[in-house]
Write a protein that holds these residues in place. Structure first.
Motif, PDB file in Angstrom:
ATOM      1  N   GLY A 182       4.732  13.102  -0.025  1.00  0.00           N
ATOM      2  CA  GLY A 182       5.251  11.878  -0.604  1.00  0.00           C
ATOM      3  C   GLY A 182       4.681  10.984  -1.635  1.00  0.00           C
ATOM      4  O   GLY A 182       5.070  10.200  -2.200  1.00  0.00           O
ATOM      5  N   SER A 183       3.227  11.498  -1.831  1.00  0.00           N
ATOM      6  CA  SER A 183       2.459  10.838  -2.518  1.00  0.00           C
ATOM      7  C   SER A 183       1.079  11.488  -2.799  1.00  0.00           C
ATOM      8  O   SER A 183       0.697  12.638  -2.279  1.00  0.00           O
ATOM      9  CB  SER A 183       1.812   9.406  -1.894  1.00  0.00           C
ATOM     10  N   ALA A 184       0.307  10.801  -3.948  1.00  0.00           N
ATOM     11  CA  ALA A 184      -0.985  11.722  -4.111  1.00  0.00           C
ATOM     12  C   ALA A 184      -1.812  10.577  -4.059  1.00  0.00           C
ATOM     13  O   ALA A 184      -1.535   9.230  -4.270  1.00  0.00           O
ATOM     14  CB  ALA A 184      -0.728  12.054  -5.849  1.00  0.00           C
ATOM     15  N   ASN A 211      -2.564   4.263  -7.698  1.00  0.00           N
ATOM     16  CA  ASN A 211      -3.050   5.081  -6.576  1.00  0.00           C
ATOM     17  C   ASN A 211      -2.392   5.180  -5.351  1.00  0.00           C
ATOM     18  O   ASN A 211      -1.420   4.103  -5.287  1.00  0.00           O
ATOM     19  CB  ASN A 211      -4.471   4.720  -6.338  1.00  0.00           C
ATOM     20  N   ASN A 212      -2.343   6.190  -4.539  1.00  0.00           N
ATOM     21  CA  ASN A 212      -1.672   6.303  -3.300  1.00  0.00           C
ATOM     22  C   ASN A 212      -0.047   5.895  -3.326  1.00  0.00           C
ATOM     23  O   ASN A 212       0.581   5.005  -2.797  1.00  0.00           O
ATOM     24  CB  ASN A 212      -2.255   5.175  -2.366  1.00  0.00           C
ATOM     25  N   ALA A 213       0.408   6.724  -4.425  1.00  0.00           N
ATOM     26  CA  ALA A 213       1.772   6.774  -4.752  1.00  0.00           C
ATOM     27  C   ALA A 213       2.472   8.003  -5.155  1.00  0.00           C
ATOM     28  O   ALA A 213       1.660   8.997  -5.082  1.00  0.00           O
ATOM     29  CB  ALA A 213       2.078   5.455  -5.707  1.00  0.00           C
ATOM     30  N   ARG A 214       3.808   7.969  -5.339  1.00  0.00           N
ATOM     31  CA  ARG A 214       4.328   9.364  -5.745  1.00  0.00           C
ATOM     32  C   ARG A 214       3.935   9.666  -7.120  1.00  0.00           C
ATOM     33  O   ARG A 214       3.820  10.906  -7.456  1.00  0.00           O
ATOM     34  CB  ARG A 214       5.751   9.118  -5.878  1.00  0.00           C
ATOM     35  N   LYS A 245      -1.318  11.266 -15.528  1.00  0.00           N
ATOM     36  CA  LYS A 245      -0.405  11.297 -14.389  1.00  0.00           C
ATOM     37  C   LYS A 245      -0.130  12.449 -13.522  1.00  0.00           C
ATOM     38  O   LYS A 245       0.251  13.239 -14.008  1.00  0.00           O
ATOM     39  CB  LYS A 245       1.088  10.376 -14.957  1.00  0.00           C
ATOM     40  N   ILE A 246      -0.435  12.108 -12.072  1.00  0.00           N
ATOM     41  CA  ILE A 246       0.248  13.028 -11.115  1.00  0.00           C
ATOM     42  C   ILE A 246       1.562  12.545 -10.354  1.00  0.00           C
ATOM     43  O   ILE A 246       1.427  11.565 -10.207  1.00  0.00           O
ATOM     44  CB  ILE A 246      -0.988  13.349 -10.296  1.00  0.00           C
ATOM     45  N   ASN A 247       2.355  13.543 -10.664  1.00  0.00           N
ATOM     46  CA  ASN A 247       3.833  13.073 -10.168  1.00  0.00           C
ATOM     47  C   ASN A 247       4.024  14.181  -8.953  1.00  0.00           C
ATOM     48  O   ASN A 247       4.459  15.260  -9.179  1.00  0.00           O
ATOM     49  CB  ASN A 247       4.911  13.123 -11.109  1.00  0.00           C
ATOM     50  N   ILE A 248       4.242  13.696  -7.817  1.00  0.00           N
ATOM     51  CA  ILE A 248       5.054  14.358  -6.810  1.00  0.00           C
ATOM     52  C   ILE A 248       6.370  14.495  -6.743  1.00  0.00           C
ATOM     53  O   ILE A 248       7.127  13.408  -6.797  1.00  0.00           O
ATOM     54  CB  ILE A 248       4.478  13.700  -5.359  1.00  0.00           C
ATOM     55  N   LYS A 249       6.697  15.796  -6.990  1.00  0.00           N
ATOM     56  CA  LYS A 249       8.293  15.962  -7.376  1.00  0.00           C
ATOM     57  C   LYS A 249       9.132  16.167  -5.831  1.00  0.00           C
ATOM     58  O   LYS A 249       9.990  15.591  -5.689  1.00  0.00           O
ATOM     59  CB  LYS A 249       8.536  17.265  -8.298  1.00  0.00           C
ATOM     60  N   TYR A 250       8.696  17.047  -5.008  1.00  0.00           N
ATOM     61  CA  TYR A 250       9.241  17.415  -3.791  1.00  0.00           C
ATOM     62  C   TYR A 250       8.523  18.443  -2.997  1.00  0.00           C
ATOM     63  O   TYR A 250       7.519  19.136  -3.511  1.00  0.00           O
ATOM     64  CB  TYR A 250      10.586  18.136  -4.161  1.00  0.00           C
ATOM     65  N   ALA A 251       8.849  18.414  -1.819  1.00  0.00           N
ATOM     66  CA  ALA A 251       8.279  19.276  -0.997  1.00  0.00           C
ATOM     67  C   ALA A 251       9.161  20.215  -0.184  1.00  0.00           C
ATOM     68  O   ALA A 251      10.210  19.920   0.078  1.00  0.00           O
ATOM     69  CB  ALA A 251       7.420  18.314   0.303  1.00  0.00           C
TER      70      ALA A 251
END
Length: 266
Positions: A182-184, A211-214, A245-251
């Protein structure tokens, strides 16, 4: 009277024996057609990922020698490259080299390259999935899609090169981070690799705004300047930023899909 005539005679002798300044202007030797041809040849090599062979070009060698003998002309030409002052220059083409590399070509034949290089913890280069397109924004890689495992760490090197008759500078923003479902988390940033070739000069720093966010973000801030005629200090400073920007999309079943996007702005 004889003394006076002697003085007049000496003045005339000195006057006619003094060397006459040449009316030829060194700038005539800076052939604009040759410079454009050289920059076109360099562009072709960079687009075909043969940058390491640029030094072998006969025109490259010719103008390296020419600029050594004419530093004032070099300073003037380099300081006024369209790629160096891109925010006020006319773009004539954008070239997508691969999923991580874009080239922007300017009216005077100079060009810039924006590239994201993502590596795993062991240093292996990771190729982006084929989702990037040449965007309307001049210095934007767009979102590049990758996959990884929970807790896996990566290093992204966002690199902005500026080219004229030779590469005048590289701006780097290196971002080290890890991903979760859910985050990077960005662990560190640096501008290692940033450099300028005389008469250009560059300084800069990096930070972590989010930091420490999606969606997390790193930022590099640079002052890219030219050297004033005669080498006295620096002038024509231009400020550039690189943001990544690093964006966590889904797992899905422990595999995380995320994107990386880098933008150059001023």
């Amino acid at each position: 009277m004889k003394k006076f005539k002697f003085i007049i005679a000496m003045v005339l002798v000195l006057t006619f024996s003094m060397p006459v300044a040449s009316s030829a202007n060194n700038e005539e030797r800076l052939d604009p057609n040759e410079i454009r041809e050289l920059q076109s040849q360099i562009l072709d090599l960079v687009v075909n990922e043969k940058e390491e062979t640029v030094n072998d070009l006969p025109l490259y060698q010719k103008y390296q020698d020419f600029f050594k003998s004419n530093p004032d002309l070099e300073e003037d030409y380099i300081n006024n490259l369209d790629a160096k002052k891109w925010e006020e220059s006319k773009i004539i083409d954008r070239i997508k080299v691969n999923e991580s590399k874009l080239v922007t070509l300017f009216e005077d034949g100079s060009f810039s390259v924006l590239e994201n290089a993502l590596t795993s913890e062991d240093g292996t280069l990771i190729e982006a999935l084929p989702t990037m397109s040449a965007r309307g924004v001049i210095q934007d890689t767009g979102e590049q899609t990758y996959t990884g495992k929970i807790g896996e760490t990566f290093k992204n090197d966002a690199r902005h090169d500026i080219w004229g008759p030779y590469k005048i500078g590289e701006l780097h923003l290196v971002t080290n981070y890890s991903i979760n479902s859910g985050s990077a988390r960005i662990t560190s940033t640096t501008i290692t690799g940033t450099r300028a070739i005389f008469p250009a000069a560059v300084s800069g720093s990096s930070s972590i705004p989010i930091n420490n966010a999606r969606i997390v973000e790193s930022l590099g801030e640079y002052n890219f300047a030219g050297t004033c005629p005669g080498g006295w200090g620096t002038c024509t400073g231009r400020y550039h930023d690189i943001s990544t920007k690093i964006n966590i999309k889904y797992a899905d079943n422990g595999v995380i899909t995320f994107t990386v996007r880098s933008i150059v702005s001023n």
